[in-house]
Design an enzyme around this catalytic site. Structure first.
Site, PDB file in Angstrom:
ATOM      1  N   CYS A 121     -37.776 -45.180  13.434  1.00 35.15           N
ATOM      2  CA  CYS A 121     -38.941 -44.309  13.327  1.00 35.15           C
ATOM      3  C   CYS A 121     -39.324 -43.964  11.890  1.00 35.15           C
ATOM      4  CB  CYS A 121     -38.741 -43.081  14.207  1.00 35.15           C
ATOM      5  SG  CYS A 121     -38.868 -43.509  15.970  1.00 35.15           S
ATOM      6  N   ASP A 122     -40.246 -43.027  11.766  1.00 37.94           N
ATOM      7  CA  ASP A 122     -41.124 -42.897  10.611  1.00 37.94           C
ATOM      8  C   ASP A 122     -40.468 -42.934   9.233  1.00 37.94           C
ATOM      9  OD1 ASP A 122     -42.729 -42.527  12.788  1.00 37.94           O
ATOM     10  OD2 ASP A 122     -43.884 -40.912  11.924  1.00 37.94           O
ATOM     11  N   LYS A 123     -39.496 -42.078   8.966  1.00 41.22           N
ATOM     12  CA  LYS A 123     -38.913 -42.036   7.620  1.00 41.22           C
ATOM     13  C   LYS A 123     -37.599 -42.792   7.534  1.00 41.22           C
ATOM     14  CE  LYS A 123     -42.365 -39.581   6.797  1.00 41.22           C
ATOM     15  NZ  LYS A 123     -42.840 -39.693   8.180  1.00 41.22           N
ATOM     16  N   ASP A 137     -40.967 -37.029  13.891  1.00 49.03           N
ATOM     17  CA  ASP A 137     -42.189 -36.442  13.353  1.00 49.03           C
ATOM     18  C   ASP A 137     -43.066 -35.833  14.443  1.00 49.03           C
ATOM     19  OD1 ASP A 137     -41.225 -37.452  10.997  1.00 49.03           O
ATOM     20  OD2 ASP A 137     -43.132 -38.307  10.358  1.00 49.03           O
ATOM     21  N   GLU A 154     -47.719 -34.045   7.593  1.00 53.97           N
ATOM     22  CA  GLU A 154     -48.716 -34.854   8.290  1.00 53.97           C
ATOM     23  C   GLU A 154     -49.715 -33.936   8.974  1.00 53.97           C
ATOM     24  OE1 GLU A 154     -46.217 -38.910   9.334  1.00 53.97           O
ATOM     25  OE2 GLU A 154     -46.698 -37.513  10.956  1.00 53.97           O
ATOM     26  N   SER A 202     -50.386 -38.682  10.130  1.00 48.73           N
ATOM     27  CA  SER A 202     -49.564 -39.449  11.051  1.00 48.73           C
ATOM     28  C   SER A 202     -50.184 -40.825  11.226  1.00 48.73           C
ATOM     29  CB  SER A 202     -49.504 -38.732  12.401  1.00 48.73           C
ATOM     30  OG  SER A 202     -49.113 -39.618  13.419  1.00 48.73           O
ATOM     31  N   CYS A 239     -43.131 -44.855  19.164  1.00 46.90           N
ATOM     32  CA  CYS A 239     -44.391 -44.662  19.886  1.00 46.90           C
ATOM     33  C   CYS A 239     -45.253 -45.919  19.865  1.00 46.90           C
ATOM     34  CB  CYS A 239     -45.143 -43.473  19.317  1.00 46.90           C
ATOM     35  SG  CYS A 239     -44.262 -41.914  19.573  1.00 46.90           S
TER      36      CYS A 239
END
EC number: 4.2.1.9
Length: 617
Positions: free
Chosen positions: A123-125, A82, A497, A523, A197
């Site tokens: 990570c995100d998704k 992302d 985002e 985000s 992150c």
């Protein structure tokens, strides 16, 4: 007693071809039909620092599965970064990738009749996509993530030492007071290691929530990617999934199945944790989607009720405590997610009727793993001492540094007790009003309390790009409410985002002087008065489509309201003028066939932005 699912392809003369192919792929003939097949869903990619180190992780997990008596079959999913996709057309693909990941895991597991599943996400998704798949498949499953990145540290030209994360690199880049030389030093040091992150952004929030919901081992959300303790976690996850597999197929114990772990009570505990730790607003979207896959009735109303009773017990970057900024390594030093759960439990804020892949009850879970209460095991105490190496590295388990002491300060440390909470209100809130009839969300942990009530004129933007342009050309002033619409699941499509608009507001010194409202999302790195997920979205006929420049908008976080201060008669006139056409004006955006397919079935954010398959007929 259930039979191994893999018997479908391992037994009978008619499956000789399938067995021949298994032999060709390296499975010993003597194991076929005797040992369970464990699908190892990896998400290694060289695009994403949170996933670059996962290739050897897949091998470690597979070898541990073999040693524990299973047949590992590893495969990969896609993984979108992302941060790299942010701020351009690439972000349109991020949220839709969640469904592709869920589908790909389902396809591989069902096509090959796997008996159980290990999800190596980060990570995100990727974690949400795999979570949806696990709840859909409902076979023994354990999650184990890649782990967080270490926080960055940069020595600026004047000798000042700063701790950093990715968001600092983004926001400081538009701060005219910072020199190019310092920007380069920030860029070079913001992301020093592999891993997700370093703050409580979406990736780490979701990995912590898999702990709280009971589908991963303690430490999953907080052990650093670089630490050797992470390797032990991978091996333990493999052994755990074999234990769950035997309990289900040999002992007829269906309590180990994901849907019997991720119960309404477990979702409630996960959301309580989310609110207490000020997690990413994206977690709301993903928990709503996961609840639907689990066939659990859990929605914004339940989340809203919790947000009124659960206080904020942790402020982790991008949220800032008054005296310092904390990162995931600090959460870990304070006892990780079990410590947060322990504080919530002592405050009477958790449902005790839950179990997990590793513990038969919440009481047993906390007794063993909460260093602030009970009698934590030696293994637990050792785990929470795992510290950052403070050396640039893209390799997993490349260091074994240890904290000399743990942070058990419940009054002034990283994780607070209920009595010494950062704020009585939790870190997330659901707002409702005529601007978002079905709700919208805000990360209150990232909002300065001086602007918890805010009123100002709207600056309307038909896209994220227009918002960025207006912010960078000083068309947004102190006191304004930036409205970004047609960026929802259907209208974007893909629900981008808005990290760049919020980062640029912060970089321009407007982070505490403006609000931003959107039907898109934010985000996990976003802070400030950033209100997203406005539902219904503009493309679905939501009121946000009717806002005009200069309209006044009132935001009241304490009373959970958001109002467009325009009378009903005028709103009706504007709605009639649109004549049923809800589309952005003068927006030049290429939308691919893949994105159009997503948009055709996408629901608004209050439903988790999931696909409405009933539209297929």
């Amino acid at each position: 007693m259930p039979e191994l699912r893999s018997r479908t392809v391992t037994h009978g003369r008619n499956m000789a071809g399938a067995r021949a192919l298994m032999r060709a792929s390296g499975v010993p003939g003597a194991d076929i039909g005797r040992k369970p097949i464990i699908a190892v869903a990896n998400s290694f990619t060289e695009f994403v620092p949170g996933h670059t180190h996962l290739a050897p992780v897949g091998r470690i997990v597979s070898e541990a599965v073999t040693a524990a008596g299973g047949i590992p079959r590893e495969f990969n999913t896609i993984a979108v970064d992302d941060g790299i996709a942010m701020g351009h057309g690439g972000m349109l693909y991020s949220l839709p990738s969640r469904d592709l990941i869920a589908d790909s895991v389902e396809y591989m597991v069902e096509a090959h009749c796997a008996d159980a599943l290990i999800c190596i996400s980060n990570c995100d998704k990727i974690t949400p996509g795999m979570l949806n798949a696990a709840l859909r498949l409902n076979i023994p499953t354990v999650f184990v993530s890649g782990g967080p990145m270490e926080s960055g540290r940069a020595t600026l030209v004047d000798g000042t030492v700063r701790t950093l994360d990715l968001v600092d690199a983004m926001s400081e880049a538009v701060n005219d007071k910072i020199s190019d030389a310092d920007i380069l030093r920030i860029e070079e040091n913001a992301c020093p290691t592999c891993g997700s992150c370093s703050g409580m952004f979406t990736a780490n929030s979701m990995n912590c929530l898999t702990e709280a919901i009971g589908l991963s081992l303690p430490g999953n959300g907080s052990v650093l990617a670089t630490h050797t303790a992470r390797k032990t976690l991978y091996e333990n996850a493999a052994r755990t999934v074999l234990d769950l597999t035997r309990r289900y197929y040999e002992q007829d114990d269906d309590s180990v199945l994901p849907r019997n772990i991720a119960t309404p009570a477990a979702f409630g505990n996960a959301m309580a944790l989310d609110i207490a730790m000020g997690g990413s607003t994206n977690t709301i979207l993903h928990l709503l989607a996961a609840a639907q896959e689990a066939e659990v009735s859990y929605g914004l109303a339940e989340m809203d009720a919790l947000s009124r009773s659960v206080p904020c017990l942790a402020k982790v970057a991008p949220n800032v405590a008054k005296d310092r900024t904390y990162y995931m390594e600090d959460v870990h030093r304070a006892g990780g997610i079990p410590a947060l759960l322990g504080e919530l439990h002592r405050g009477g804020l958790l449902n005790e009727d839950v179990h997990s892949v590793h513990s038969p009850s919440l009481a047993d879970w906390l007794k063993t793993w909460d260093v602030r209460g009970g009698s934590p095991s030696k293994e637990a105490v050792e785990l929470w001492h795992a510290a950052p190496g403070c050396v640039r590295s893209a390799e997993a388990f490349s260091q074994s540094e240890r904290w000399d002491t743990l942070d058990e300060d419940a009054e002034g440390g990283c994780i607070r007790s209920v009595e010494h909470a950062y704020s009585k209100d939790g870190g997330l809130a659901v707002l409702r009003g005529n601007l978002a009839v079905d709700g919208c969300v805000v990360k209150t942990a990232g909002v300065d309390e001086s602007i918890w009530t805010f009123e100002g004129p709207a600056v309307v933007c038909e896209s994220q790009e227009e918002a960025v342009q207006k912010i960078l050309t000083q068309q947004v002033k102190e006191g304004d409410v930036v409205v970004i619409r047609y960026e929802g699941p259907k209208g974007g499509p893909g629900m981008q985002e808005m990290l760049y608009p919020t980062s640029y507001l912060k970089g321009r010194g407007l982070g505490k002087a403006c609000a931003l409202v959107t039907d898109g999302r934010f985000s996990g790195g976003t802070s400030g008065l950033s209100i997203g997920h406005a539902s219904p979205e503009a493309a679905a006929g939501g009121t946000i489509a009717l806002v005009e420049d200069g309209d006044r908008i009132r935001i009241d976080i304490p009373n959970r309201s958001i109002e467009l201060l325009v009378d009903d008669a005028e709103l009706t006139r504007r709605e009639q003028a649109l004549n049923g056409v809800y589309a952005p004006k003068n927006r030049d955006r290429k939308v691919s066939a893949a994105l159009k397919a997503y948009a055709a079935m996408a629901t608004s954010a209050d439903k988790g932005a999931v696909r409405d398959v009933s539209k297929l007929g």
